[in-house]
Design a protein around this motif. Structure first.
Motif, PDB file in Angstrom:
ATOM      1  N   SER A  23       0.830  -1.196   0.000  1.00  0.00           N
ATOM      2  CA  SER A  23       0.000   0.000   0.000  1.00  0.00           C
ATOM      3  C   SER A  23       0.872   1.257   0.000  1.00  0.00           C
ATOM      4  O   SER A  23       2.096   1.194   0.116  1.00  0.00           O
ATOM      5  N   LEU A  24       0.209   2.406  -0.088  1.00  0.00           N
ATOM      6  CA  LEU A  24       0.889   3.694   0.030  1.00  0.00           C
ATOM      7  C   LEU A  24       0.802   4.229   1.455  1.00  0.00           C
ATOM      8  O   LEU A  24       1.136   5.381   1.710  1.00  0.00           O
ATOM      9  N   ILE A  25       0.395   3.373   2.389  1.00  0.00           N
ATOM     10  CA  ILE A  25       0.148   3.796   3.758  1.00  0.00           C
ATOM     11  C   ILE A  25       1.342   3.439   4.641  1.00  0.00           C
ATOM     12  O   ILE A  25       1.623   2.251   4.852  1.00  0.00           O
ATOM     13  N   PRO A  26       2.069   4.423   5.174  1.00  0.00           N
ATOM     14  CA  PRO A  26       3.235   4.139   6.033  1.00  0.00           C
ATOM     15  C   PRO A  26       2.801   3.423   7.301  1.00  0.00           C
ATOM     16  O   PRO A  26       1.782   3.760   7.901  1.00  0.00           O
ATOM     17  N   ARG A  27       3.612   2.474   7.725  1.00  0.00           N
ATOM     18  CA  ARG A  27       3.259   1.618   8.859  1.00  0.00           C
ATOM     19  C   ARG A  27       4.148   1.882  10.068  1.00  0.00           C
ATOM     20  O   ARG A  27       5.381   1.910   9.963  1.00  0.00           O
ATOM     21  N   ASN A  83       5.646   0.102   4.512  1.00  0.00           N
ATOM     22  CA  ASN A  83       4.236   0.388   4.325  1.00  0.00           C
ATOM     23  C   ASN A  83       3.397  -0.859   4.596  1.00  0.00           C
ATOM     24  O   ASN A  83       3.903  -1.983   4.561  1.00  0.00           O
ATOM     25  N   TRP A  84       2.125  -0.638   4.852  1.00  0.00           N
ATOM     26  CA  TRP A  84       1.212  -1.759   5.048  1.00  0.00           C
ATOM     27  C   TRP A  84       1.117  -2.591   3.776  1.00  0.00           C
ATOM     28  O   TRP A  84       1.182  -2.056   2.663  1.00  0.00           O
ATOM     29  N   GLU A  85       0.937  -3.898   3.945  1.00  0.00           N
ATOM     30  CA  GLU A  85       0.873  -4.832   2.821  1.00  0.00           C
ATOM     31  C   GLU A  85      -0.477  -5.553   2.844  1.00  0.00           C
ATOM     32  O   GLU A  85      -0.897  -6.064   3.888  1.00  0.00           O
ATOM     33  N   GLU A 135      -7.019   2.807   0.315  1.00  0.00           N
ATOM     34  CA  GLU A 135      -6.149   3.881  -0.170  1.00  0.00           C
ATOM     35  C   GLU A 135      -6.913   5.203  -0.195  1.00  0.00           C
ATOM     36  O   GLU A 135      -6.361   6.261   0.127  1.00  0.00           O
ATOM     37  N   TRP A 144      -7.131   6.598   3.278  1.00  0.00           N
ATOM     38  CA  TRP A 144      -5.873   7.210   3.706  1.00  0.00           C
ATOM     39  C   TRP A 144      -5.690   8.592   3.090  1.00  0.00           C
ATOM     40  O   TRP A 144      -5.207   9.517   3.759  1.00  0.00           O
ATOM     41  N   ARG A 148       1.526   8.586   9.973  1.00  0.00           N
ATOM     42  CA  ARG A 148       1.665   7.170   9.697  1.00  0.00           C
ATOM     43  C   ARG A 148       0.487   6.433  10.331  1.00  0.00           C
ATOM     44  O   ARG A 148      -0.204   6.981  11.190  1.00  0.00           O
TER      45      ARG A 148
END
Length: 259
Positions: A74-78, A86-88, A125, A128, A147
């Motif tokens: 994903s484009l989301i930092p974890r 990033n989240w998977e 996405e 986010w 994040r």
């Protein structure tokens, strides 16, 4: 709020079972704690997303078609650290296995699983991006992007706003929702206190609504109602400013879309 249309690659096909728009079951409460080692009768769950720690990528017994085992980043930092990446998202095969394991995959059209994953990822996405928009004033101040620490699905819990909309929908059906959201997520967002100053945890509530397919393209449409939960003075202030300032500008004759 924001509207989202699935693109051609994510348009659902095949027959969806009832309630399968958001196929991952995020129900339960996620907690920040080590994973508990359980016996054979208890599921070992990832405390960050309430999903099994090791979702099988093997073909399920009786499965008729081959599903992809590739996972999408994903484009989301974890998490708090940059090296956490990033989240998977689960692969289509993992998604099917997870649903079967939870007893939610019986009778599912296997050809629809990939599209279900695509739509699910697409909506996350979009959520986010809406959170980034809410966080923009704080990000401009600290120069540090937010994040995502964890998320919890609460599909059976109506948020206060969703309850209010449903009540008003009974009185003003042409103006307010008459159907409840098909899913709800609570996301714990890490908002920077300043570079190297740590993080503030901010809970966001996201209600997911279905909508009629787009008349021109036939693509499915969704509406996401994303906002910080009213559990802090800062969140209340953010929500008030989000509502008040556009209203004030319109009262002053400014009808632009600037925020």
């Amino acid at each position: 709020m924001g509207w989202f249309w699935a693109n051609a690659a994510s348009k659902p096909h095949g027959k969806f079972p009832p309630g399968a728009v958001c196929p991952i079951d995020h129900s339960g409460t996620a907690a920040v704690c080590p994973v508990v080692v359980a016996d054979d009768d208890i599921e070992v769950l990832n405390p960050l997303n309430n999903m099994p720690m090791a979702i099988s990528s093997q073909k399920a017994p009786g499965q008729k078609i081959i599903l992809s085992t590739e996972r999408t980043i994903s484009l989301i930092p974890r998490g708090e650290l940059l090296d956490q990446g990033n989240w998977e998202y689960p692969s289509p095969q993992q998604m099917l296995n997870a649903m079967l394991k939870k007893g939610k995959g019986q009778g599912i059209d296997e050809e629809a699983v990939t599209s279900m994953v695509d739509v699910h990822n697409f909506l996350n996405e979009g959520a986010w991006q809406q959170i980034l928009d809410w966080e923009k004033p704080h990000t401009l101040e600290t120069r540090v992007e937010p994040r995502l620490e964890k998320f919890t699905g609460r599909p059976h819990d109506l948020s206060p706003r969703a309850q209010t909309y449903l009540f008003l929908g009974k009185i003003f059906p042409e103006t307010f929702n008459t159907q409840p959201p098909f899913d709800r997520h609570d996301w714990t967002v890490l908002r920077s206190k300043g570079r190297n100053e740590g993080w503030e945890k901010v809970r966001y509530v996201i209600d997911y609504y279905g909508a009629p397919d787009d008349e021109d393209t036939g693509m499915p449409a969704f509406m996401l109602d994303t906002r910080p939960a009213l559990d802090s003075v800062t969140a209340a202030s953010d929500r008030f400013e989000r509502w008040f300032f556009p209203l004030w500008r319109r009262a002053m004759g400014d009808f632009s879309d600037r925020q």
